[in-house]
Design a protein around this motif. Structure first.
Motif, PDB file in Angstrom:
ATOM      1  N   ALA A 161       0.819  -1.217   0.000  1.00  0.00           N
ATOM      2  CA  ALA A 161       0.000   0.000   0.000  1.00  0.00           C
ATOM      3  C   ALA A 161       0.849   1.261   0.000  1.00  0.00           C
ATOM      4  N   THR A 162       1.973   1.223   0.706  1.00  0.00           N
ATOM      5  CA  THR A 162       2.844   2.397   0.745  1.00  0.00           C
ATOM      6  C   THR A 162       3.485   2.637  -0.610  1.00  0.00           C
ATOM      7  N   LEU A 163       4.030   1.594  -1.228  1.00  0.00           N
ATOM      8  CA  LEU A 163       4.646   1.749  -2.549  1.00  0.00           C
ATOM      9  C   LEU A 163       3.624   2.251  -3.551  1.00  0.00           C
ATOM     10  N   SER A 164       2.414   1.733  -3.484  1.00  0.00           N
ATOM     11  CA  SER A 164       1.343   2.177  -4.374  1.00  0.00           C
ATOM     12  C   SER A 164       1.082   3.671  -4.215  1.00  0.00           C
ATOM     13  N   ALA A 165       1.001   4.127  -2.969  1.00  0.00           N
ATOM     14  CA  ALA A 165       0.751   5.550  -2.705  1.00  0.00           C
ATOM     15  C   ALA A 165       1.904   6.417  -3.200  1.00  0.00           C
ATOM     16  N   GLU A 166       3.138   5.989  -2.919  1.00  0.00           N
ATOM     17  CA  GLU A 166       4.299   6.788  -3.299  1.00  0.00           C
ATOM     18  C   GLU A 166       4.443   6.878  -4.816  1.00  0.00           C
ATOM     19  N   MET A 167       4.112   5.812  -5.532  1.00  0.00           N
ATOM     20  CA  MET A 167       4.180   5.855  -6.996  1.00  0.00           C
ATOM     21  C   MET A 167       3.149   6.818  -7.558  1.00  0.00           C
ATOM     22  N   GLN A 168       1.961   6.855  -6.950  1.00  0.00           N
ATOM     23  CA  GLN A 168       0.947   7.798  -7.405  1.00  0.00           C
ATOM     24  C   GLN A 168       1.358   9.234  -7.098  1.00  0.00           C
ATOM     25  N   LEU A 169       1.927   9.452  -5.930  1.00  0.00           N
ATOM     26  CA  LEU A 169       2.375  10.801  -5.572  1.00  0.00           C
ATOM     27  C   LEU A 169       3.436  11.302  -6.539  1.00  0.00           C
ATOM     28  N   ASP A 170       4.243  10.398  -7.071  1.00  0.00           N
ATOM     29  CA  ASP A 170       5.285  10.797  -8.010  1.00  0.00           C
ATOM     30  C   ASP A 170       4.716  11.023  -9.410  1.00  0.00           C
ATOM     31  N   ARG A 171       3.812  10.147  -9.829  1.00  0.00           N
ATOM     32  CA  ARG A 171       3.360  10.182 -11.216  1.00  0.00           C
ATOM     33  C   ARG A 171       2.098  11.016 -11.429  1.00  0.00           C
ATOM     34  N   GLY A 172       1.383  11.313 -10.337  1.00  0.00           N
ATOM     35  CA  GLY A 172       0.158  12.107 -10.494  1.00  0.00           C
ATOM     36  C   GLY A 172      -0.324  12.638  -9.169  1.00  0.00           C
ATOM     37  N   LYS A 173       0.488  13.458  -8.516  1.00  0.00           N
ATOM     38  CA  LYS A 173       0.162  13.951  -7.180  1.00  0.00           C
ATOM     39  C   LYS A 173      -1.152  14.713  -7.155  1.00  0.00           C
ATOM     40  N   ALA A 174      -1.455  15.435  -8.206  1.00  0.00           N
ATOM     41  CA  ALA A 174      -2.670  16.253  -8.236  1.00  0.00           C
ATOM     42  C   ALA A 174      -3.935  15.397  -8.140  1.00  0.00           C
ATOM     43  N   LYS A 175      -3.831  14.140  -8.530  1.00  0.00           N
ATOM     44  CA  LYS A 175      -4.995  13.249  -8.504  1.00  0.00           C
ATOM     45  C   LYS A 175      -5.062  12.395  -7.244  1.00  0.00           C
ATOM     46  N   PHE A 176      -4.059  12.495  -6.363  1.00  0.00           N
ATOM     47  CA  PHE A 176      -3.918  11.535  -5.266  1.00  0.00           C
ATOM     48  C   PHE A 176      -5.142  11.473  -4.359  1.00  0.00           C
ATOM     49  N   ARG A 177      -5.726  12.600  -4.015  1.00  0.00           N
ATOM     50  CA  ARG A 177      -6.851  12.617  -3.068  1.00  0.00           C
ATOM     51  C   ARG A 177      -8.209  12.507  -3.765  1.00  0.00           C
ATOM     52  N   HIS A 178      -8.196  12.211  -5.049  1.00  0.00           N
ATOM     53  CA  HIS A 178      -9.454  12.128  -5.791  1.00  0.00           C
ATOM     54  C   HIS A 178      -9.741  10.684  -6.203  1.00  0.00           C
ATOM     55  N   LYS A 179     -10.993  10.298  -6.084  1.00  0.00           N
ATOM     56  CA  LYS A 179     -11.412   8.954  -6.475  1.00  0.00           C
ATOM     57  C   LYS A 179     -11.773   8.968  -7.955  1.00  0.00           C
ATOM     58  N   THR A 180     -10.743   8.930  -8.784  1.00  0.00           N
ATOM     59  CA  THR A 180     -10.941   9.017 -10.227  1.00  0.00           C
ATOM     60  C   THR A 180     -10.196   7.891 -10.924  1.00  0.00           C
ATOM     61  N   GLN A 181     -10.519   7.691 -12.187  1.00  0.00           N
ATOM     62  CA  GLN A 181      -9.840   6.684 -12.995  1.00  0.00           C
ATOM     63  C   GLN A 181      -8.386   7.061 -13.256  1.00  0.00           C
ATOM     64  N   GLN A 182      -8.034   8.324 -13.056  1.00  0.00           N
ATOM     65  CA  GLN A 182      -6.660   8.770 -13.253  1.00  0.00           C
ATOM     66  C   GLN A 182      -5.789   8.540 -12.022  1.00  0.00           C
ATOM     67  N   ASN A 183      -6.393   8.097 -10.936  1.00  0.00           N
ATOM     68  CA  ASN A 183      -5.655   7.816  -9.700  1.00  0.00           C
ATOM     69  C   ASN A 183      -5.433   6.307  -9.605  1.00  0.00           C
ATOM     70  N   ALA A 184      -4.261   5.846 -10.054  1.00  0.00           N
ATOM     71  CA  ALA A 184      -3.972   4.410 -10.079  1.00  0.00           C
ATOM     72  C   ALA A 184      -3.944   3.822  -8.676  1.00  0.00           C
ATOM     73  N   ASP A 185      -3.506   4.619  -7.702  1.00  0.00           N
ATOM     74  CA  ASP A 185      -3.468   4.119  -6.325  1.00  0.00           C
ATOM     75  C   ASP A 185      -4.877   3.857  -5.812  1.00  0.00           C
ATOM     76  N   TYR A 186      -5.793   4.772  -6.073  1.00  0.00           N
ATOM     77  CA  TYR A 186      -7.182   4.558  -5.651  1.00  0.00           C
ATOM     78  C   TYR A 186      -7.767   3.314  -6.311  1.00  0.00           C
ATOM     79  N   LEU A 187      -7.501   3.131  -7.596  1.00  0.00           N
ATOM     80  CA  LEU A 187      -8.029   1.958  -8.299  1.00  0.00           C
ATOM     81  C   LEU A 187      -7.484   0.665  -7.695  1.00  0.00           C
TER      82      LEU A 187
END
Length: 486
Positions: free
Chosen positions: A164-190
């Motif tokens: 879960a941590t690696l998943s979050a950190e990869m999203q923060l690096d590749r798409g931080k603006a989407k991190f707190r949004h439940k969208t298809q562009q947030n790979a960590d949320y998916l």
């Protein structure tokens, strides 16, 4: 004989000794709940630690015989797809992210093709690597405390192998603006959603309401979108700082400041250590220390970390105090090693969360931690006594002019030496890395992984009690949730 065998035998001997000291009256059987038996066994475990003393009165308990207490922790690994753990590492190593730009010399393509790729060495991510070492231990053919079983019904707990941590950190690096949004562009949320949908649809989750499931959430933002859904599970966390929003909302409605929410607690969950980033200093290699106090970190932090700026203003000009900005990445690592190994004390103020890997770097460096974080929770408390090798100071006292300076100077050289000797006795407890490729091999003897399993093991009876209580509730009944745990 396993560790647990010896503890249970010691428990029996303690109870027998208590009975011999009791007045000569007809035998009285005191029925104990499973949770009470767990407490007794836990107290006995603590009594064997060299840095912890249990009052004799706490051992004088009369209980029924301890039957069914697990001698090893039986763990079933949930059947998640590889993309949720080692597949994430393959993805990480196959691409160049800004968060691992400092490590271009690493053989990235070769790592990406390994069956068990290494965890990132970037300190921003490595500090949270417990998820990697715990899963590797379960996959290793070892005789450690945790015993992997093939069916969930045979298990004491069910380990969810999601990084879960690696998943979050990869999203923060590749798409931080989407991190707190439940969208298809947030790979960590998916990924979070996919894991939860699979786990919650399983018979094992439905049978226990998730109470016997174990999630590793070392990063404060790991599993950010589904925390309420996994609040019944056993969470392995470095502290409760990631729940600051829930804490704030819950305490603002209570004049006493009591935290009322039930997502995390010391009763249900386990505090685990960060992975230290600096190499371990053997006490035989220690040398006289010229600096009184050392700190390297960010000056400006949020929430409890606001204390840093105030401490900085108070201490920055003090003789023999070294206060500097920075982080032990590839540029500042050697500076951090030298700074901690040359200082008698290492400052550990709160940051965005109550603790950080800096505390464990200090222990690895035999630098006496000065902990200024009123809300801190520490790993393996009870198993070890932090007061034997650390200095605890309230925020109020630390912010009084000259108070901290005078307090540290009053600690004699003899006392400091003894504290470092005590620290050397527990350094191994915070070691995760076992130096096997992919971590697949025996865990560090009596190290961090073993102690985490021990902590979970002693929660098993209370977990089972909670599950049984849940089963017997009649349909239509409403029993309020109570979790005033600290």
């Amino acid at each position: 004989m396993t560790i647990c065998d010896s503890k249970i035998r010691l428990l029996d001997e303690s109870i027998q000794g208590a009975n011999q000291m009791a007045p000569r009256v007809p035998f009285l059987f005191v029925p104990c709940s499973i949770g009470t038996l767990a407490f007794v066994a836990y107290v006995v475990y603590l009594s064997s630690s060299s840095l912890y003393v249990v009052p004799e009165s706490q051992l004088k308990l009369q209980c029924g015989p301890v039957e069914g207490f697990p001698k090893r922790l039986r763990v079933y690994i949930s059947d998640l797809e590889r993309e949720m753990n080692y597949g994430l590492l393959e993805d990480y190593w196959s691409k160049q992210d800004s968060r691992n730009a400092d490590h271009e010399d690493e053989p990235r393509n070769r790592y990406a093709k390994m069956e068990y790729p290494p965890y990132p060495s970037n300190p921003l991510i490595k500090q949270y690597s417990a998820e990697y070492w715990l899963l590797a231990d379960l996959l290793s053919p070892s005789n450690g405390l945790a015993q992997r079983v093939g069916r969930p019904e045979d298990a004491d707990v069910i380990f969810v192998p999601f990084f879960a941590t690696l998943s979050a950190e990869m999203q923060l690096d590749r798409g931080k603006a989407k991190f707190r949004h439940k969208t298809q562009q947030n790979a960590d949320y998916l990924r979070q959603r996919k894991v939860l949908d699979l786990i919650k649809s399983s018979p094992a989750w439905k049978a226990s309401h998730g109470r016997d499931h174990v999630f590793v959430l070392t990063d404060p933002v790991a599993m950010w979108h589904v925390r309420e859904e996994i609040s019944s599970a056993l969470l392995l966390v470095v502290d409760f700082g990631g729940w600051y929003m829930e804490d704030s909302k819950a305490s603002s409605d209570d004049a006493t400041g009591m935290i009322q929410h039930t997502q995390v607690s010391l009763l249900k969950d386990v505090i685990i250590p960060y992975t230290h980033l600096l190499p371990t200093l053997n006490i035989s290699e220690d040398h006289p220390r010229e600096t009184l106090l050392y700190f390297k970190g960010a000056r400006h932090r949020h929430r409890g970390g606001l204390v840093r700026d105030k401490l900085w203003s108070l201490l920055d000009k003090e003789p023999h105090f070294v206060i500097e900005e920075g982080f032990p990445n590839s540029m500042g690592r050697e500076q951090s090693i030298q700074g901690m190994r040359n200082a008698g004390f290492c400052l550990h103020p709160a940051g965005d969360t109550p603790t950080s890997c800096r505390l464990f770097d200090a222990i690895a460096s035999l630098c006496i931690p000065v902990i200024i974080s009123d809300n801190i929770e520490l790993p393996f408390e009870g198993m070890i006594d932090y007061t034997k090798f650390s200095v605890f100071v309230s925020v109020h006292d630390a912010l009084q002019p000259k108070w901290l300076v005078n307090h540290l100077k009053a600690i004699s050289a003899t006392q400091r030496r003894k504290m470092r000797e005590n620290m050397a006795q527990v350094q191994h407890i915070f070691e995760y890395e076992n130096n096997y490729p992919g971590g697949i091999g025996p865990a560090v003897r009596d190290g961090a992984v073993s102690h985490i399993w021990k902590k979970i093991l002693f929660k098993v009876p209370s977990i089972k009690e909670m599950i049984v209580r849940e089963w017997r509730k009649p349909n239509g009944s409403h029993i309020p949730v109570r979790c005033h745990c600290t």
